[in-house]
Design an enzyme around this catalytic site. Sequence first.
Site, PDB file in Angstrom:
ATOM      1  N   PRO A   2      11.346 -11.734   9.588  1.00 37.53           N
ATOM      2  CA  PRO A   2      10.593 -11.862  10.846  1.00 37.53           C
ATOM      3  C   PRO A   2      11.537 -11.979  12.042  1.00 37.53           C
ATOM      4  O   PRO A   2      12.496 -12.736  12.007  1.00 37.53           O
ATOM      5  CB  PRO A   2       9.798 -13.155  10.659  1.00 37.53           C
ATOM      6  CG  PRO A   2       9.733 -13.367   9.192  1.00 37.53           C
ATOM      7  CD  PRO A   2      11.011 -12.789   8.644  1.00 37.53           C
ATOM      8  N   GLU A   3      11.279 -11.168  13.054  1.00 36.71           N
ATOM      9  CA  GLU A   3      12.062 -11.232  14.284  1.00 36.71           C
ATOM     10  C   GLU A   3      11.192 -11.879  15.363  1.00 36.71           C
ATOM     11  O   GLU A   3      10.108 -12.371  15.071  1.00 36.71           O
ATOM     12  CB  GLU A   3      12.518  -9.817  14.680  1.00 36.71           C
ATOM     13  CG  GLU A   3      13.378  -9.158  13.599  1.00 36.71           C
ATOM     14  CD  GLU A   3      13.858  -7.751  13.970  1.00 36.71           C
ATOM     15  OE1 GLU A   3      13.995  -7.461  15.168  1.00 36.71           O
ATOM     16  OE2 GLU A   3      14.093  -6.954  13.046  1.00 36.71           O
TER      17      GLU A   3
END
Length: 281
Positions: A2-3
């Site tokens: 996840p960014e």
Amino acid sequence: MPELPEVEVIKNIIEPHAKNQRIETIWTSGFKMRSQLTASEKEYVTGRTILNVFRKAKYLVFEFEEFLLLIHFGMSGRLLMYSRTTKEKIFSPKLKHIHVCISFELFDLYFQDPRRFGGLKLVSKSFKPLTDKYSEVIEFGIEPLDNRFSEEKMYILAKSTDRSIKALLMDGKKIGGIGNIYATESLFRAGIHPKTVSSSLGLTRCSRLVAAIKYVLAEAIKLGGSTINDFSDANGEEGRYTRAHLIYGRVEKKCLICKYTLSSVRQNQRRTVFCLKCQNK
Ligand SMILES: [Zn+2]
């Protein structure tokens, strides 16, 4: 992994449920994680009320009166929210690899992480770790969606290093929350080759790059993030931004703009897809 957009999406879902809620119990699996709460930290958190929920770079942050609880998703971490009245769902086969359960009055929050590169960490309000007095304060780069992340700021950051622009974008100590997906997409949209030496960028290219980064991140948040390696938000929804990717994951396919076959290059153990024709300006 996840960014920024995926963590922002998770934050937007969790915040209305968790803010001003008291943690009743907290359970941890005992498996080794990148970081995990100690017994005394769990004791501290139990019975406390979460005053605020926010995102900082790729961290989800629960703010207490004196401390912050950071959640880092690593490669495969995710949060799942379950109403306490349908708790039997924890026995579903999909709910393996649960390493933390935070129970509130109305719901449980599970931290699921098959690869265990993520974890929880209690830090001071200045992000200094509490358990190891020799640990460094976590360094955060500038938030790319903040107004202070301007073309001038990008220019100053770029001038300070001869590393590739791709490596600079992904350096969390310089710019927070951008990983492989959004660096790749932003560079394509800005027409900049990923191996370009950062210090060679002038104001014009910095301006295009900043605009591309802000656009890509904002669009991704709007569409619920990208689903790569089965990311889903706390409601189990997949991100719809994956369909808006122009270049990430499309190596050897035709460029959507010029139809030239896309290339890739390995940088810091990560593959960057790029278009030789579109990314040479
Ligand atoms: Zn192209």
